[in-house]
Design a protein around this motif. Structure first.
Motif, short mmCIF file in Angstrom:
data_model
loop_
_atom_site.label_atom_id
_atom_site.label_comp_id
_atom_site.label_asym_id
_atom_site.label_seq_id
_atom_site.Cartn_x
_atom_site.Cartn_y
_atom_site.Cartn_z
N SER A 19 35.57 37.28 25.97
CA SER A 19 34.62 36.32 26.52
C SER A 19 35.03 35.93 27.94
O SER A 19 34.21 35.57 28.75
N LYS A 41 20.46 27.29 29.94
CA LYS A 41 20.53 27.88 28.61
C LYS A 41 21.90 27.63 27.98
O LYS A 41 21.99 27.27 26.80
N ILE A 42 22.95 27.79 28.79
CA ILE A 42 24.30 27.52 28.29
C ILE A 42 24.38 26.08 27.79
O ILE A 42 24.89 25.80 26.70
N GLU A 44 21.94 24.12 26.84
CA GLU A 44 21.10 23.91 25.67
C GLU A 44 21.78 24.44 24.41
O GLU A 44 21.80 23.78 23.37
N GLN A 45 22.39 25.62 24.54
CA GLN A 45 23.06 26.21 23.37
C GLN A 45 24.22 25.34 22.93
O GLN A 45 24.42 25.10 21.74
N ALA A 46 24.99 24.85 23.91
CA ALA A 46 26.13 24.00 23.57
C ALA A 46 25.65 22.71 22.91
O ALA A 46 26.28 22.20 21.98
N GLN A 48 22.97 22.39 21.11
CA GLN A 48 22.56 22.71 19.74
C GLN A 48 23.76 22.90 18.82
O GLN A 48 23.73 22.51 17.66
N ARG A 49 24.81 23.53 19.36
CA ARG A 49 25.99 23.81 18.54
C ARG A 49 26.76 22.55 18.18
O ARG A 49 27.38 22.48 17.13
N ARG A 101 34.10 24.32 24.71
CA ARG A 101 32.92 24.57 23.89
C ARG A 101 31.72 25.10 24.66
O ARG A 101 30.83 25.71 24.07
N SER A 102 31.66 24.87 25.96
CA SER A 102 30.41 25.21 26.65
C SER A 102 30.35 26.66 27.10
O SER A 102 29.28 27.20 27.28
N ARG A 123 23.10 18.32 29.99
CA ARG A 123 22.32 18.90 28.91
C ARG A 123 23.12 18.88 27.60
O ARG A 123 22.62 18.55 26.54
N MET A 124 24.39 19.25 27.71
CA MET A 124 25.21 19.44 26.52
C MET A 124 25.51 18.11 25.82
O MET A 124 25.45 18.01 24.60
#
Lengths: 221, 176
Positions: A19, A41-42, A44-46, A48-49, A101-102, A123-124
């Motif tokens: 990674s 997007k990063i 938003e995904q973080a 959500q997670r 985490r991000s 966002r996160m």
């Protein structure tokens, strides 16, 4: 034996699927021109997670905190300062949580922190979109603008302190603490707040100095 | 593949955590060893940076013109005949160091997991932990062990065959 050229070093690494390598390729974009959609997007995904907490609970708890600080300190300036200090201590720790985490690309410059803080971190952790703006010509200051403030929901600031209290000042502290851990000493302050009737929230972040890495000294000498 | 030991260094170079698994030759002076190791890591980082080309396209324009790029180094491992040392440095300057037998592949991902699953969960999120002090938490040890245990399983499955070509011969070889 060291790889003599950067090119060869990078080809020897590209074969591995780690990674870290993929993070590095995202960084190939020019600094101010991070791919904005990708950053969002990063974030938003973080978001959500992560573990989600009710926004109302956060808003009410934070409101109770500010109110209690008011009872303790009386003067709104002191409350601002205390909120900033609380935020600073949060920021010192939060930055590691964020980085781990991000999977956000590393900040190689001060401008890059603007993009990362605004587009990924806001966002996160808050679930809101923020945008960097108003870069100073010499790149030592920028603003973060956001329209929704989850902390300020249901809030009415009494008229007596409306022009002295920065209700969400904890954000400034978080930003200062977090950036200090990645070697940027900054001063962050609110310049506009929707609670005061401004059209958006604005946090001004000014670079004081770039910290240098401290080399550990041999204790024997 | 064998896993020997693990070090976690703070941004100021103090050792926050040390654990060994299959270390067959115990060090005589653990503190001195840790100091030497962090000294080595700092020196390697400086060297890697000063050798890097100045017009590195992967860096933003304003920093590329400067002599030393900012942020963590991408130095990830060196290997000798007897062992391999893996290092992952976070943007906040924490260094996660793991030594293994020299047959390991790239372990950056594993060290990032230690960062995420052990350090963040058990140190950063622990209100009783003071930043920059050594970690005594039992749950940190458990999580570290569980990440390392998955490594033992994975390494037998996902070891790239081409890794052997990169071995150094006795003297430390850096791949940065």
């Amino acid at each position: 034996m060291f790889e003599p050229s950067g090119e060869r070093a990078s080809t020897s690494q590209s074969g591995r699927s780690s990674s870290a390598t993929s993070v590095k390729t995202q960084d190939t974009l020019p600094s101010a021109g991070f791919n904005v959609a990708a950053l969002a997007k990063i974030g938003e995904q973080a978001f959500q997670r992560g573990e989600l907490v009710s926004a109302e609970l956060v808003a009410l708890t934070y409101g109770a905190l500010v109110r209690q600080l008011f009872l303790d300190y009386q003067a709104p300036e002191d409350v601002n300062e205390e909120l900033e200090r609380i935020g600073y201590n949060i920021g010192l720790r939060l930055v590691d949580d964020f980085l781990a985490r991000s999977a956000a690309p590393p900040c190689r410059s001060f401008q890059a922190t603007a993009e990362i803080v605004a587009r990924v971190a806001f966002r996160m952790y808050l679930g809101v979109s923020a945008r960097p703006a108003n870069f100073a010509a010499d790149n030592t200051a920028y603003s973060i603008l956001f329209d929704t403030n989850p902390l300020a929901e249901f809030v009415e600031v009494p008229d007596a302190v409306a022009n002295t209290l920065w209700y969400s000042n904890i954000f400034c502290g978080v930003i200062r603490g977090a950036l200090e851990m990645v070697q940027f000493s900054v001063r962050a302050s609110f310049t506009r707040d929707m609670l005061r009737g401004d059209e958006c929230n604005e946090i001004r972040v000014c670079l004081l100095r770039e910290l240098e890495e401290t080399v550990p000294l041999d204790k024997e000498t | 593949m064998q896993v020997y030991n693990f070090y976690l260094f703070s941004r100021h170079g103090t050792c926050l955590y040390y654990r060994e698994w299959q270390r067959t030759r115990p060090g005589s002076d653990t503190q001195q060893e840790q100091q030497n190791l962090i000294g080595l890591l700092f020196a390697v980082k400086q060297l890697c940076r000063s050798l890097a080309p100045a017009n590195d396209d992967s860096l933003p324009i304003d920093t590329a013109t400067r002599y030393m790029p900012r942020g963590p180094s991408n130095f990830c491992s060196y290997s000798t005949e007897k062992y391999q040392l893996h290092c992952f440095e976070s943007s906040t300057g924490l260094r996660f160091v793991l030594t293994t037998s020299p047959t390991a592949s790239d372990l950056t991902r594993i060290l990032q997991r230690v960062y995420r699953e052990a350090y963040v969960e058990c140190a950063i999120r622990n209100p009783l932990y003071t930043l920059g002090t050594s970690i005594v938490s039992e749950s940190f040890r458990k999580r570290l062990d569980s990440v390392i245990r998955t490594l033992a399983v994975e390494s037998t499955v996902f070891r790239p065959a081409s890794e052997k070509a990169l071995r150094g011969n006795g003297s430390p070889a850096t791949k940065s």
